[in-house]
Design a protein around this motif. Sequence first.
Motif, PDB file in Angstrom:
ATOM      1  N   GLY A 182      46.838  52.271  39.925  1.00 36.35           N
ATOM      2  CA  GLY A 182      46.342  52.245  41.303  1.00 36.35           C
ATOM      3  C   GLY A 182      44.484  52.123  41.645  1.00 36.35           C
ATOM      4  O   GLY A 182      44.924  50.881  42.430  1.00 36.35           O
ATOM      5  N   PHE A 183      44.199  51.790  40.671  1.00 34.51           N
ATOM      6  CA  PHE A 183      42.732  51.086  39.973  1.00 34.51           C
ATOM      7  C   PHE A 183      42.856  49.886  40.287  1.00 34.51           C
ATOM      8  O   PHE A 183      42.178  48.774  40.543  1.00 34.51           O
ATOM      9  N   LEU A 184      44.321  49.459  39.747  1.00 34.99           N
ATOM     10  CA  LEU A 184      44.233  47.678  39.051  1.00 34.99           C
ATOM     11  C   LEU A 184      45.367  47.095  40.142  1.00 34.99           C
ATOM     12  O   LEU A 184      44.474  45.410  40.549  1.00 34.99           O
ATOM     13  N   ALA A 185      45.794  47.958  41.320  1.00 36.67           N
ATOM     14  CA  ALA A 185      46.495  47.370  41.945  1.00 36.67           C
ATOM     15  C   ALA A 185      45.655  47.049  43.335  1.00 36.67           C
ATOM     16  O   ALA A 185      45.313  46.165  43.586  1.00 36.67           O
ATOM     17  N   CYS A 186      44.423  47.819  42.925  1.00 36.42           N
ATOM     18  CA  CYS A 186      43.264  47.776  44.360  1.00 36.42           C
ATOM     19  C   CYS A 186      42.616  46.853  43.785  1.00 36.42           C
ATOM     20  O   CYS A 186      41.961  45.853  44.583  1.00 36.42           O
ATOM     21  N   GLY A 187      42.369  47.056  42.363  1.00 31.53           N
ATOM     22  CA  GLY A 187      40.861  45.078  42.166  1.00 31.53           C
ATOM     23  C   GLY A 187      42.365  44.234  41.585  1.00 31.53           C
ATOM     24  O   GLY A 187      41.192  43.488  42.672  1.00 31.53           O
ATOM     25  N   MET A 188      43.160  44.307  41.976  1.00 32.98           N
ATOM     26  CA  MET A 188      43.573  42.643  42.332  1.00 32.98           C
ATOM     27  C   MET A 188      43.647  41.819  43.276  1.00 32.98           C
ATOM     28  O   MET A 188      43.450  41.333  43.833  1.00 32.98           O
ATOM     29  N   ALA A 189      44.516  43.117  44.865  1.00 30.75           N
ATOM     30  CA  ALA A 189      44.167  43.000  45.901  1.00 30.75           C
ATOM     31  C   ALA A 189      42.384  42.634  46.882  1.00 30.75           C
ATOM     32  O   ALA A 189      42.389  41.966  47.133  1.00 30.75           O
ATOM     33  N   ALA A 190      41.541  43.451  45.854  1.00 34.09           N
ATOM     34  CA  ALA A 190      39.899  43.438  46.040  1.00 34.09           C
ATOM     35  C   ALA A 190      39.876  41.731  45.818  1.00 34.09           C
ATOM     36  O   ALA A 190      38.390  41.064  45.983  1.00 34.09           O
ATOM     37  N   GLN A 191      39.900  41.902  44.327  1.00 33.59           N
ATOM     38  CA  GLN A 191      39.372  40.155  43.973  1.00 33.59           C
ATOM     39  C   GLN A 191      39.526  38.995  45.025  1.00 33.59           C
ATOM     40  O   GLN A 191      39.432  38.126  44.648  1.00 33.59           O
ATOM     41  N   GLY A 192      41.734  39.829  45.610  1.00 30.71           N
ATOM     42  CA  GLY A 192      42.263  38.524  46.258  1.00 30.71           C
ATOM     43  C   GLY A 192      41.769  38.182  47.376  1.00 30.71           C
ATOM     44  O   GLY A 192      41.530  37.109  48.371  1.00 30.71           O
ATOM     45  N   ILE A 193      41.599  39.275  48.151  1.00 36.89           N
ATOM     46  CA  ILE A 193      40.104  39.200  49.467  1.00 36.89           C
ATOM     47  C   ILE A 193      38.626  38.635  49.208  1.00 36.89           C
ATOM     48  O   ILE A 193      38.993  37.971  49.771  1.00 36.89           O
ATOM     49  N   THR A 194      38.201  38.720  48.634  1.00 33.35           N
ATOM     50  CA  THR A 194      37.054  38.208  47.706  1.00 33.35           C
ATOM     51  C   THR A 194      36.852  36.826  47.504  1.00 33.35           C
ATOM     52  O   THR A 194      36.284  35.901  48.832  1.00 33.35           O
ATOM     53  N   ALA A 195      37.827  36.504  46.684  1.00 27.18           N
ATOM     54  CA  ALA A 195      38.226  35.307  46.994  1.00 27.18           C
ATOM     55  C   ALA A 195      38.812  33.886  47.850  1.00 27.18           C
ATOM     56  O   ALA A 195      38.299  32.658  48.075  1.00 27.18           O
ATOM     57  N   ARG A 196      39.511  34.742  48.899  1.00 29.05           N
ATOM     58  CA  ARG A 196      40.296  33.978  49.987  1.00 29.05           C
ATOM     59  C   ARG A 196      39.059  33.796  51.059  1.00 29.05           C
ATOM     60  O   ARG A 196      38.658  32.716  51.301  1.00 29.05           O
ATOM     61  N   SER A 197      38.181  34.529  50.947  1.00 31.96           N
ATOM     62  CA  SER A 197      37.149  34.024  51.556  1.00 31.96           C
ATOM     63  C   SER A 197      35.833  33.896  51.637  1.00 31.96           C
ATOM     64  O   SER A 197      35.321  33.664  52.610  1.00 31.96           O
ATOM     65  N   ILE A 198      35.795  34.020  49.832  1.00 33.85           N
ATOM     66  CA  ILE A 198      34.484  32.219  50.155  1.00 33.85           C
ATOM     67  C   ILE A 198      35.516  31.116  50.016  1.00 33.85           C
ATOM     68  O   ILE A 198      34.765  30.164  50.480  1.00 33.85           O
ATOM     69  N   TYR A 199      36.219  31.157  49.513  1.00 34.61           N
ATOM     70  CA  TYR A 199      37.119  30.387  50.517  1.00 34.61           C
ATOM     71  C   TYR A 199      36.538  29.315  51.594  1.00 34.61           C
ATOM     72  O   TYR A 199      37.101  27.933  51.894  1.00 34.61           O
TER      73      TYR A 199
END
Length: 483
Positions: A314-331
């Motif tokens: 659960g933490f790994l799935a959350c981490g992957m999605a959360a880092q995806g949010i951040t990267a796309r938001s920065i972009y």
Amino acid sequence: MASSVSPVDADTARLRELGYDQELRRGLRVFDNVAMGFAAISPVVGLYAVVLVGQTVAGAAWVWVLPVTLAGQCLLLCVYSELASEFPIANGAYQWSRRMIGPRYGWFNGWVALWAFAVANTTIAYLGAPWALTLFGIAPTANAIVLTGMVFVVLCSLVGAFGIDVLRRAVQAGIVAEALASVGIGLILLLAFRQQDFSILWDTLGAESLSGGSTFAALLAAMAVGGWVFVGFDACVATAEETHEAARHVPRAVWFALLSVGALVILNAFAVTLAHPNPAAVVAGDDVDPVTTAVVSSFGSWSMKPFAAVVLVGFLACGMAAQGITARSIYSVARDGVLPASGFLRQVDRRQTPRGALVATTVIACLGLLLGLDSTAIGSLIIFGTAGIYVAFLLVALGALIARVRGTWVPAGRVRLGRAGLVLNVAAVAWLSFETVNIAWPRASLAPPGAPFYQVWAATIVLALIVVVGLAYLRIAKPERNL
């Protein structure tokens, strides 16, 4: 004559109308978009992040703040639905705000949101690391947690670096395991291993003593903690430019993601409380892991490692999605040239992944984990993360309300709530104003015993620092000139 324009072409055309070329790969369908939001909110991560503190400050009665907080967040989703259907674009905090109010307001909201997202990545890795250590039988020392957390961050980033298709599959596998385990464990605990009478759900078990003897103050403190549970649905918005028929699907996805996670969190919160052999021990500080206690005491000691594996997934799935949010938001912000090093941060590689932003996301999360060597420092960071996200929510809702009243924004997307939209927008601003202040309010009850004053005031201090730096950058660099 029937139109020959495909959904992908329509999405690309709409994005071009909003001022951008299609650079990211549209590889997500509606379920995929829901999955990103589900993983980022995460019933396992949400519950584990708050259950101990919630029970400590409000006893067994803390569970009642969860449906109240969920209802408040649904008010925000009414606003989000209208905005996401009209502006299907990554990073709503920045993109929606600048279109409704103006470039300076939009940049500032984007600035706050980016820092809040970045802190969330550190928090997820820090809280997830002990489960990996448990699985491998390693003592969870501060150094081990920080090092494991960094491995966690890098692993999540590597998955994201292989493109949206790989990220989609990894997140889906994670949430299927997490959802099945959450439903299964929650129902079995509730139906087969209940040890407490339902009346305990109204009992604070003396926890209100931490809040000056006031039950109401204790529940407010629990609600501040509960605010962490129902965030993360921004992942649906962050991947809008990679979702087919985004204007149609993203507004639905945020609702499906939040309500499904909300139902699972509430189910498991009630189940764990009723299956726990001694809830008073949590309030007294004798049990610092009530979820594991409830599970292991019910299923037996053999369940410890399988349970740790499920939680880690659960933490790994959350981490992957959360880092995806951040990267796309920065972009999304950097492609306007309004951030330092925008040229690097807006880079997209051959897999159509925002490479520069993903690298920055990884580095920031790892640097944040270094604060885990000092428990007061990492505690301050975690407290700010929730407050910062709610400030970004509030600024979105407030911007939408101001634009409605001025008449400069009349919802024109697929979702239009008409007159009800104004009423719900007012209610959303009221809810978010209350919860933002409630989260940021300095409480000794939410800090470890003997914590220094700066940890008690962490949300206010760190938020003030982010605001001051952001305003200084606005004044000196004047990034709005690029918009």
